[in-house]
Design an enzyme around this catalytic site. Structure first.
Site, PDB file in Angstrom:
ATOM      1  N   HIS A  50       6.205  -0.168  -4.715  1.00 40.06           N
ATOM      2  CA  HIS A  50       6.510  -1.592  -4.657  1.00 40.06           C
ATOM      3  C   HIS A  50       5.770  -2.340  -5.764  1.00 40.06           C
ATOM      4  O   HIS A  50       4.751  -1.867  -6.270  1.00 40.06           O
ATOM      5  CB  HIS A  50       5.998  -2.210  -3.344  1.00 40.06           C
ATOM      6  CG  HIS A  50       6.518  -1.578  -2.105  1.00 40.06           C
ATOM      7  ND1 HIS A  50       7.533  -2.134  -1.372  1.00 40.06           N
ATOM      8  CD2 HIS A  50       6.140  -0.453  -1.446  1.00 40.06           C
ATOM      9  CE1 HIS A  50       7.763  -1.374  -0.302  1.00 40.06           C
ATOM     10  NE2 HIS A  50       6.931  -0.348  -0.324  1.00 40.06           N
ATOM     11  N   THR A  52       3.956  -6.140  -5.860  1.00 39.98           N
ATOM     12  CA  THR A  52       3.575  -7.141  -4.855  1.00 39.98           C
ATOM     13  C   THR A  52       4.323  -8.456  -5.042  1.00 39.98           C
ATOM     14  O   THR A  52       4.550  -9.184  -4.095  1.00 39.98           O
ATOM     15  CB  THR A  52       2.064  -7.435  -4.933  1.00 39.98           C
ATOM     16  OG1 THR A  52       1.758  -7.858  -6.269  1.00 39.98           O
ATOM     17  CG2 THR A  52       1.247  -6.205  -4.574  1.00 39.98           C
ATOM     18  N   GLU A 117       1.736  -0.357  -3.000  1.00 43.96           N
ATOM     19  CA  GLU A 117       1.970  -1.641  -3.656  1.00 43.96           C
ATOM     20  C   GLU A 117       1.224  -1.665  -4.995  1.00 43.96           C
ATOM     21  O   GLU A 117       0.062  -1.255  -5.072  1.00 43.96           O
ATOM     22  CB  GLU A 117       1.469  -2.793  -2.777  1.00 43.96           C
ATOM     23  CG  GLU A 117       2.268  -3.034  -1.517  1.00 43.96           C
ATOM     24  CD  GLU A 117       3.517  -3.900  -1.756  1.00 43.96           C
ATOM     25  OE1 GLU A 117       3.761  -4.313  -2.913  1.00 43.96           O
ATOM     26  OE2 GLU A 117       4.229  -4.140  -0.768  1.00 43.96           O
ATOM     27  N   HIS A 155      11.276   0.719  -3.958  1.00 43.75           N
ATOM     28  CA  HIS A 155      11.694  -0.047  -2.783  1.00 43.75           C
ATOM     29  C   HIS A 155      13.156  -0.472  -2.939  1.00 43.75           C
ATOM     30  O   HIS A 155      13.939  -0.423  -2.003  1.00 43.75           O
ATOM     31  CB  HIS A 155      10.788  -1.280  -2.621  1.00 43.75           C
ATOM     32  CG  HIS A 155      10.917  -1.949  -1.295  1.00 43.75           C
ATOM     33  ND1 HIS A 155      10.340  -3.163  -1.021  1.00 43.75           N
ATOM     34  CD2 HIS A 155      11.562  -1.577  -0.152  1.00 43.75           C
ATOM     35  CE1 HIS A 155      10.627  -3.506   0.230  1.00 43.75           C
ATOM     36  NE2 HIS A 155      11.361  -2.566   0.776  1.00 43.75           N
ATOM     37  N   ASP A 165      12.068  -4.619  -6.487  1.00 42.70           N
ATOM     38  CA  ASP A 165      10.799  -4.029  -6.922  1.00 42.70           C
ATOM     39  C   ASP A 165      10.842  -2.515  -6.926  1.00 42.70           C
ATOM     40  O   ASP A 165      11.599  -1.907  -6.180  1.00 42.70           O
ATOM     41  CB  ASP A 165       9.636  -4.564  -6.064  1.00 42.70           C
ATOM     42  CG  ASP A 165       9.707  -4.181  -4.589  1.00 42.70           C
ATOM     43  OD1 ASP A 165      10.800  -4.243  -4.015  1.00 42.70           O
ATOM     44  OD2 ASP A 165       8.653  -3.825  -4.029  1.00 42.70           O
TER      45      ASP A 165
HETATM   46 ZN   LIG Z   1       8.612  -3.860  -1.945  1.00 37.96          ZN
END
Ligand SMILES: [Zn+2]
Length: 266
Positions: A50, A52, A117, A155, A165
């Site tokens: 991911h 953020t 993340e 993601h 992302d």
């Molecule tokens: Zn994400």
């Protein structure tokens, strides 16, 4: 004094016991409990990356640890732009990072994955120190948890209608050069006549409930193409370069016979 203290002490003892009880095996009352020693914590099988999309690592740490307005979210790890590595949820626990979506036959990604993340505002480059730390973490996770190194996805791959992302700027080729994720051969030939790029997209794992969104997620990841918001509704069809990449990826992932049979190639 003592009688008044007793309920307090009893309550304290109960509160000390409760954490121990909650970590006890959950026995199904329908069955006779005949425990076996041959077991271990369930293991994740895939890693989801991911961005953020927040202003700072401090802000992201706050979001990932609180009941924020959009509902509580979390991830197993957060990597700062300087390479600082934070763990927020134990590997064997289910973090709340993926949300709804699908990858291949996996429909509950939170149960099946580790979520990482990366501190990034959403459209920024990923600093070398951050990627270097990510590579070390991927090596650790894949080794320790037996996750296949190819099983590293975005993601946006699992939720193409909702997510972008970690963005078109994420260096997937750098990851692939280090052995993580998937990447086409540089000298891959054009896809042969009869090759079905949509079937290949599904075979790799992309959910085709919304084919256009899946194709945009694929182009973002493998070609660094980010559609402008005003062009998101423009109908898209796989072009020759999409087909070339998909043919190369499907040849790597699937047995040769499956590739030729399933993709419409004679
Ligand atoms: Zn994400």
């Amino acid at each position: 004094m003592l009688p008044r203290l007793l309920p307090v002490l009893a309550g304290l003892a109960l509160s000390l016991l409760l954490p121990a009880c909650t970590s006890m095996p959950q026995r199904n009352p329908m069955a006779q409990w005949v425990p076996s020693p041959n077991h271990e914590p369930r293991r994740p099988v895939i890693i989801v990356l991911h961005a953020t999309e927040e202003a700072s690592v401090e802000q992201a740490l706050h979001t990932l640890r609180t009941a924020n307005s959009g509902g509580p979210v979390s991830a197993h790890y957060l990597i700062g732009r300087d390479g600082a590595l934070f763990q927020l949820v134990a590997d064997e626990r289910r973090a709340w990072h993926a949300g709804g979506g699908r990858w291949g036959t996996i429909t509950d990604l939170n149960s099946a994955s580790i979520g990482i993340e990366l501190d990034n505002t959403g459209g920024a480059d990923f600093p070398q120190a951050q990627i270097a730390r990510l590579l070390r973490l991927l090596d650790d996770l894949c080794t320790r948890l037996y996750i296949p190194p190819s099983q590293v996805i975005a993601h946006a791959d699992l939720a193409p209608t909702r997510k972008r992302d970690p963005s078109a700027r994420f260096p997937w080729k750098t990851l692939a050069d280090a052995g993580f994720g998937i990447w086409p051969d540089a000298d891959a030939p054009p896809a042969p006549p009869g090759f079905d790029p949509w079937l290949a997209l599904a075979a790799i794992g992309y959910p085709l409930d919304h084919p256009q969104a899946a194709l945009r997620a694929f182009q973002r990841r493998f070609r660094g193409i980010e559609a402008a918001p005003e062009n998101e509704s423009v109908s898209l069809a796989p072009d020759a370069e999409d087909a070339r990449i998909l043919f190369s990826l499907s040849r790597r992932l699937l047995p040769k016979k499956t590739t030729t049979d399933a993709m419409g190639v004679d």
